[in-house]
Design a protein around this motif. Structure first.
Motif, mmCIF file in Angstrom:
data_model
loop_
_atom_site.group_PDB
_atom_site.id
_atom_site.type_symbol
_atom_site.label_atom_id
_atom_site.label_comp_id
_atom_site.label_asym_id
_atom_site.label_seq_id
_atom_site.Cartn_x
_atom_site.Cartn_y
_atom_site.Cartn_z
ATOM 1 N N GLY A 116 0.797 -1.223 0.000
ATOM 2 C CA GLY A 116 0.000 0.000 0.000
ATOM 3 C C GLY A 116 0.826 1.266 0.000
ATOM 4 N N SER A 117 2.154 1.147 0.027
ATOM 5 C CA SER A 117 3.004 2.339 -0.045
ATOM 6 C C SER A 117 3.143 2.795 -1.501
ATOM 7 C CB SER A 117 4.386 2.040 0.541
ATOM 8 O OG SER A 117 5.016 0.974 -0.153
ATOM 9 N N TYR A 163 -4.335 0.258 -0.434
ATOM 10 C CA TYR A 163 -4.237 1.720 -0.365
ATOM 11 C C TYR A 163 -5.495 2.305 0.262
ATOM 12 C CZ TYR A 163 -3.096 6.454 -2.057
ATOM 13 O OH TYR A 163 -2.810 7.794 -2.158
ATOM 14 N N ARG A 164 -6.510 2.524 -0.534
ATOM 15 C CA ARG A 164 -7.765 3.098 -0.041
ATOM 16 C C ARG A 164 -8.935 2.432 -0.750
ATOM 17 N NH1 ARG A 164 -5.836 9.349 -0.944
ATOM 18 N NH2 ARG A 164 -4.160 9.380 0.631
ATOM 19 N N PRO A 176 -8.229 -1.845 -11.638
ATOM 20 C CA PRO A 176 -8.342 -3.210 -11.120
ATOM 21 C C PRO A 176 -9.763 -3.739 -11.275
ATOM 22 C CG PRO A 176 -7.119 -1.823 -9.589
ATOM 23 C CD PRO A 176 -7.703 -0.906 -10.623
ATOM 24 N N SER A 177 -9.886 -5.043 -11.488
ATOM 25 C CA SER A 177 -11.197 -5.638 -11.775
ATOM 26 C C SER A 177 -12.169 -5.522 -10.609
ATOM 27 C CB SER A 177 -11.026 -7.119 -12.152
ATOM 28 O OG SER A 177 -10.395 -7.826 -11.095
ATOM 29 N N ASN A 178 -11.667 -5.358 -9.376
ATOM 30 C CA ASN A 178 -12.566 -5.264 -8.222
ATOM 31 C C ASN A 178 -12.882 -3.819 -7.845
ATOM 32 O OD1 ASN A 178 -9.867 -4.942 -7.415
ATOM 33 N ND2 ASN A 178 -10.317 -5.533 -5.301
ATOM 34 N N TYR A 179 -12.575 -2.876 -8.737
ATOM 35 C CA TYR A 179 -12.922 -1.470 -8.538
ATOM 36 C C TYR A 179 -13.872 -1.022 -9.640
ATOM 37 C CZ TYR A 179 -9.512 -0.457 -4.842
ATOM 38 O OH TYR A 179 -8.826 -0.420 -3.654
ATOM 39 N N SER A 180 -14.807 -0.172 -9.284
ATOM 40 C CA SER A 180 -15.721 0.409 -10.268
ATOM 41 C C SER A 180 -15.319 1.858 -10.534
ATOM 42 C CB SER A 180 -17.171 0.341 -9.775
ATOM 43 O OG SER A 180 -17.316 1.050 -8.555
ATOM 44 N N THR A 204 -13.768 3.126 -6.940
ATOM 45 C CA THR A 204 -14.227 2.659 -5.630
ATOM 46 C C THR A 204 -14.210 1.130 -5.603
ATOM 47 O OG1 THR A 204 -15.665 4.585 -5.413
ATOM 48 C CG2 THR A 204 -16.097 2.710 -3.948
ATOM 49 N N ARG A 205 -13.675 0.588 -4.503
ATOM 50 C CA ARG A 205 -13.620 -0.865 -4.363
ATOM 51 C C ARG A 205 -15.026 -1.427 -4.259
ATOM 52 N NH1 ARG A 205 -10.734 -1.639 0.433
ATOM 53 N NH2 ARG A 205 -8.821 -1.103 -0.678
#
Length: 206
Positions: A116-117, A163-164, A176-180, A204-205
């Motif tokens: 996450g850095s 991260y967030r 990423p596939s798990n974010y909209s 957003t996750r």
């Protein structure tokens, strides 16, 4: 008689411990070799996907060195295909890499952190953004010996899941596939476009 029996039992116990330890060491070694082999095979598979010529590929011996080094920085010649998971963090001169009169001719690589850095990269031959990572800024990176202070020659990246849950990424970033994807906005740190042109997304996750 009793003392001799106890001595034999102690020797047998020690022998069994040595055999068990030997078996554990062999198993651990085999696992390490399999993991190293998988790393090398992945490199060759990626090279096929990206249609990389043979003269731009690292040797299996060099890949083995990189795998065993893990998080340590490694140097490759500019133009060599970069193993999956590694990013360019600095350019340099390496006299084993041929011509260097006009610019740095080698890259210093490090493993992209997944904690996450945030980290800064250089743009370069075969550089890419890996699954799960996103670009949160396009930057001029002084560690990359090309371009000038007003040009983009690198990026700031982060591993999204650590991260967030919701944040802004640049329009040239993979999602990423798990974010909209939410709002399309202008973000000055993405350094592409102008205030009129939207150059970033809020993700957003899910």
């Amino acid at each position: 008689m009793l003392r001799k029996a106890m001595l034999r039992r102690n020797r047998l116990s020690k022998a069994l411990l040595l055999i068990a330890a030997s078996g554990f060491w062999m198993t651990g070694t085999a696992h390490a070799i399999e993991s190293e082999q998988a790393f090398i095979e992945q490199y060759h598979q990626d090279a096929q996907v990206y249609q990389i010529p043979g003269d731009q590929m690292l040797s299996d011996e060099r890949l083995g060195d990189m795998f065993r080094a893990q998080a340590r920085s490694m140097t490759i010649c500019r133009g060599d295909f970069i193993p999956s998971g590694y990013v360019i963090t600095r350019t340099t001169v390496d006299f084993n890499c041929g011509s260097w009169q006009h610019s740095d001719n080698a890259y210093i690589l490090s493993l992209a952190p997944k904690d996450g850095s945030t980290f800064k990269t250089c743009a370069g031959y075969h550089s890419r953004v890996y699954d799960g990572f996103v670009i949160i800024a396009n930057i001029y990176n002084a560690a990359c010996n090309f371009g000038s202070g007003i040009s983009v020659n690198g990026s700031t990246q982060v591993y999204a899941d650590k991260y967030r849950s919701s944040f802004t990424v640049c329009a040239n970033s993979p999602i990423p596939s798990n974010y909209s994807v939410g709002r399309h906005i202008y973000e000055p740190s993405c350094r592409v476009g102008s205030g009129i042109n939207k150059n970033a997304y809020v993700i957003t996750r899910q």
